[in-house]
Scaffold this motif. Sequence first.
Motif, PDB file in Angstrom:
ATOM      1  N   ALA A 198       0.843  -1.207   0.000  1.00 34.82           N
ATOM      2  CA  ALA A 198       0.000   0.000   0.000  1.00 34.82           C
ATOM      3  C   ALA A 198       0.876   1.254   0.000  1.00 34.82           C
ATOM      4  O   ALA A 198       0.605   2.224  -0.724  1.00 34.82           O
ATOM      5  N   ALA A 258       1.058   3.938  -3.005  1.00 32.74           N
ATOM      6  CA  ALA A 258       0.731   5.364  -2.831  1.00 32.74           C
ATOM      7  C   ALA A 258       1.875   6.232  -3.336  1.00 32.74           C
ATOM      8  O   ALA A 258       1.660   7.266  -3.986  1.00 32.74           O
ATOM      9  N   VAL A 263       1.856   6.110  -7.337  1.00 34.81           N
ATOM     10  CA  VAL A 263       0.831   6.917  -8.031  1.00 34.81           C
ATOM     11  C   VAL A 263       1.119   8.406  -7.880  1.00 34.81           C
ATOM     12  O   VAL A 263       0.748   9.209  -8.742  1.00 34.81           O
ATOM     13  N   GLY A 264       1.788   8.796  -6.772  1.00 39.22           N
ATOM     14  CA  GLY A 264       2.179  10.196  -6.644  1.00 39.22           C
ATOM     15  C   GLY A 264       3.213  10.583  -7.686  1.00 39.22           C
ATOM     16  O   GLY A 264       3.196  11.692  -8.230  1.00 39.22           O
ATOM     17  N   VAL A 295      -2.091   0.325  -9.384  1.00 39.86           N
ATOM     18  CA  VAL A 295      -3.074  -0.203  -8.430  1.00 39.86           C
ATOM     19  C   VAL A 295      -3.373  -1.672  -8.747  1.00 39.86           C
ATOM     20  O   VAL A 295      -3.497  -2.496  -7.832  1.00 39.86           O
ATOM     21  N   MET A 327      -0.443  -3.696  -7.503  1.00 44.38           N
ATOM     22  CA  MET A 327      -0.491  -3.712  -6.026  1.00 44.38           C
ATOM     23  C   MET A 327      -1.536  -4.716  -5.531  1.00 44.38           C
ATOM     24  O   MET A 327      -1.278  -5.512  -4.625  1.00 44.38           O
ATOM     25  N   LEU A 362      -5.325  11.232  -5.225  1.00 40.42           N
ATOM     26  CA  LEU A 362      -4.949   9.919  -5.749  1.00 40.42           C
ATOM     27  C   LEU A 362      -4.086   9.148  -4.748  1.00 40.42           C
ATOM     28  O   LEU A 362      -4.277   7.940  -4.545  1.00 40.42           O
ATOM     29  N   ILE A 363      -3.120   9.841  -4.135  1.00 39.29           N
ATOM     30  CA  ILE A 363      -2.219   9.199  -3.182  1.00 39.29           C
ATOM     31  C   ILE A 363      -3.002   8.658  -1.981  1.00 39.29           C
ATOM     32  O   ILE A 363      -2.841   7.507  -1.581  1.00 39.29           O
ATOM     33  N   VAL A 364      -3.853   9.505  -1.420  1.00 34.05           N
ATOM     34  CA  VAL A 364      -4.591   9.101  -0.207  1.00 34.05           C
ATOM     35  C   VAL A 364      -5.559   7.969  -0.535  1.00 34.05           C
ATOM     36  O   VAL A 364      -5.718   7.026   0.251  1.00 34.05           O
ATOM     37  N   ARG A 365      -6.207   8.049  -1.710  1.00 37.97           N
ATOM     38  CA  ARG A 365      -7.127   6.961  -2.070  1.00 37.97           C
ATOM     39  C   ARG A 365      -6.376   5.635  -2.229  1.00 37.97           C
ATOM     40  O   ARG A 365      -6.841   4.583  -1.769  1.00 37.97           O
ATOM     41  N   THR A 366      -5.201   5.669  -2.863  1.00 39.28           N
ATOM     42  CA  THR A 366      -4.407   4.438  -3.020  1.00 39.28           C
ATOM     43  C   THR A 366      -3.939   3.913  -1.663  1.00 39.28           C
ATOM     44  O   THR A 366      -3.986   2.709  -1.388  1.00 39.28           O
ATOM     45  N   MET A 367      -3.500   4.838  -0.798  1.00 39.64           N
ATOM     46  CA  MET A 367      -3.068   4.447   0.554  1.00 39.64           C
ATOM     47  C   MET A 367      -4.210   3.770   1.310  1.00 39.64           C
ATOM     48  O   MET A 367      -4.026   2.718   1.944  1.00 39.64           O
ATOM     49  N   THR A 370      -2.281  13.801   6.423  1.00 35.82           N
ATOM     50  CA  THR A 370      -2.156  12.456   5.830  1.00 35.82           C
ATOM     51  C   THR A 370      -1.539  11.477   6.823  1.00 35.82           C
ATOM     52  O   THR A 370      -1.988  10.337   6.956  1.00 35.82           O
TER      53      THR A 370
END
Lengths: 185, 86, 86, 86, 86, 86, 86, 86, 86, 86
Positions: free
Chosen positions: C33, C37, C40-41, C51, C54, E49-54, G53
Amino acid sequence: MESLVNIITFMLEWLQQFSATALVLAASAIAAGLAMIAGIGPGVGQGFAAGKGAEAVGDYKENNNNITFVMLLGAAVAETSGIFSLVVALIVLYANPLVGVEGTGIVLAASVLGAGLAMIAGVGPGIGQGYAAGKGTERVGQRPKYQGLVVKVMLLGQAVGQTTGIYALVVALILLFANPLLNLL
Amino acid sequence: MSDQALVLAASAIGAGLAMIAGIGAGIGQGFAAGKGAEAVGKQPDAQGLIVRTMLLGAAVAETTGIYGLVVALILLFANPLLGLLG
Amino acid sequence: MSDQALVLAASAIGAGLAMIAGIGAGIGQGFAAGKGAEAVGKQPDAQGLIVRTMLLGAAVAETTGIYGLVVALILLFANPLLGLLG
Amino acid sequence: MSDQALVLAASAIGAGLAMIAGIGAGIGQGFAAGKGAEAVGKQPDAQGLIVRTMLLGAAVAETTGIYGLVVALILLFANPLLGLLG
Amino acid sequence: MSDQALVLAASAIGAGLAMIAGIGAGIGQGFAAGKGAEAVGKQPDAQGLIVRTMLLGAAVAETTGIYGLVVALILLFANPLLGLLG
Amino acid sequence: MSDQALVLAASAIGAGLAMIAGIGAGIGQGFAAGKGAEAVGKQPDAQGLIVRTMLLGAAVAETTGIYGLVVALILLFANPLLGLLG
Amino acid sequence: MSDQALVLAASAIGAGLAMIAGIGAGIGQGFAAGKGAEAVGKQPDAQGLIVRTMLLGAAVAETTGIYGLVVALILLFANPLLGLLG
Amino acid sequence: MSDQALVLAASAIGAGLAMIAGIGAGIGQGFAAGKGAEAVGKQPDAQGLIVRTMLLGAAVAETTGIYGLVVALILLFANPLLGLLG
Amino acid sequence: MSDQALVLAASAIGAGLAMIAGIGAGIGQGFAAGKGAEAVGKQPDAQGLIVRTMLLGAAVAETTGIYGLVVALILLFANPLLGLLG
Amino acid sequence: MSDQALVLAASAIGAGLAMIAGIGAGIGQGFAAGKGAEAVGKQPDAQGLIVRTMLLGAAVAETTGIYGLVVALILLFANPLLGLLG
Ligand code: NA
Ligand code: NA
Ligand code: NA
Ligand code: NA
Ligand code: NA
Ligand code: NA
Ligand code: NA
Ligand code: NA
Ligand code: NA
Ligand code: NA
């Protein structure tokens, strides 16, 4: 409980109210649980490979197929010790060779427990092989040209990393199927 | 329950515990495998040297797992504790 | 106290031990995870691919946790050991 | 049950526990193997120096695994506790 | 001491053991939190995007902790082993 | 069973447990070995300094493993608990 | 010894075991704290986003520790196993 | 079996368990040794400062290992529990 | 042996087990300390912000260690299990 | 066997278990020591700031080890469980 003068003697006498079969079956339930603990290893290792795979496909989209292949191949190897443990757990639950064997119940039960404990060694190969899978995946993403070489070294190293898991499986199978302690009684 | 039975039961559990030492070599050698795979990808020309160093280091890392195996086999096949029973 | 009671008591403990396997998937998938994250950043365009990889890797990492769960459920709901009692 | 039997049974379990110390050397020496392989790939000319340092450090890391083995062998072959029995 | 008491006592210990699975999700999700925080610092624009993937990855990492909780709650509140007592 | 036997049996298990402390030095010193090998590869000229620092740090990391060994040897060879028995 | 005493004694041990789950959140959230501190040092302007975050991810990582606490408190204060005693 | 024997036997096991704390200092100080060796290789001029910081940090990391040793020695040589026996 | 004695003995062990949760916070907060020290070295101007973020994150990481301590203190000083004894 | 003996024996084991919490601080503070040594090597001018941050963070990481020590000392020297015996 007023007669409890010696805690060890009390416990051993308490165990002796049960049949030898009951002792072995109780030990089998606990051994099955102990063996499953090996599953920690593949979980950590394959998760590492997953993370490196996700990172690699982001950096080298064009090498997606190579990356996914090496990640899954390496992770498959890392699954081995989890499978060994599952097999030992299923053996003690469904095909326990020590049930009904002649011998003192406590030795039979302890042998089953020892087999379960030994399988915990599988944590190591699972983590290590998964790490190798992740590093192999990463490198194949960067240099797909050298995939053959990278995979060869990864598999060689993973094979070396498997040995202590094999030792543990062998000791567990000896305890279950060719128990030398029973002849010493 | 006889004296022998108690000692042999404990020996079976001791053998199982000794095998747990193998966790270490598994993790460590897997780390070596990963760094080795990474390194040959970067310097394919140094492949022979890299693999030899990886295997040498992995052989060293195997020893304590072997110690555990040897102690387990002693407990199972050449149990010296039985001889110490009075 | 009956033989059944001993076997069922040990089954409760065995079920609890089997769940400990889940530590691995938790650590590994959390690592995935975090790397996902991060990735994707860096390459938002590759989000779908990142994703998917992952999740595929995490699915593979889940299996031994499932094995532990299955063994625990067998011990609790379809205990094969009781039938072996004399 | 005799006094000797109890002490010897506990010695078998103690020997097994002592071997668990070997986890450490396995992980640590494997890490050294990996870093050594990486280093010889980058600086093949320094191979001799790298491998010697790796082996020296690994020898140091072996000691606590050896301590565990020695304690286990004492418990199995030269059990001093038996002599302390009244 | 009754049969039920032995099974229920072991169930209390089994429930406690099952919760240990939660170590994994705690480590893994915390790793994801750290990488997520790092990533939003570098690419604030990709925050969503980052937070959703996390969070997606962390949800996957939670499952084995939930399995442990479910097994513990079954042992505590709907103990199927009692029904198997003769 | 005598009082001495119980205390000595527990001492055998306590000695085995104390050795487990050695896991730490094994991992830590192995890490130092790996970083030392890496460092001498990069700066062969600083070899003496690097190896001395690695060994100094490893000596510091050995202490808790030695503490464990000392406690185990006390339990096995100079058991002070026997003297405390009434 | 009464049935209740055995179940309650095991509940005390089960409660202690359940708390061990908290190891995970401690490691994971500490990792997040370290990465968060690193990130605000590099991008002080993104401080608000980084800390939010980090805290969101840490809240997710707390859950399995809370599960362990809840199971322990159930065992200690609202023990459902006592009601299942015949 | 006397009351003293039970308390002293448990003290032997408690002493062994307390030593396990030493795993932490071994890992941590070994990490410091590795980073210190790396740092003196890169900045030989700062050697004094690097080694002093490494040793200061390692001294801080030793404390919980010492706590474990002190508790073990109290249990072995100045057992306060015996005095609490009725 | 009385019912109370059994429950209180198990409570002593449960209290010890609950403290093990503290391993997590120790590792995690130490990681944060290391990253914080690294960060203030690189950006001395952001020292206030870095240290505040490190301490905020470390406070979050402390909670599960506190939960363990609270459960241990409840078992030792306000044992609710005794009240549940018939 | 008296009630007190059982409670005090369990207290000895509980005290040993509580010390295991110290593993965390040992690992974490050792990590901080290593990062601190690395940082002063890179920025000798910021030495004061780096070491102060390292020590502040290490002090925070010590707390759960201290909690474990306090619980152990309570069990050994001011055992509150004895007072709860009927
Ligand atoms: Na191997
Ligand atoms: Na070795
Ligand atoms: Na898997
Ligand atoms: Na050593
Ligand atoms: Na999962
Ligand atoms: Na030390
Ligand atoms: Na969570
Ligand atoms: Na400390
Ligand atoms: Na927390
Ligand atoms: Na703390």
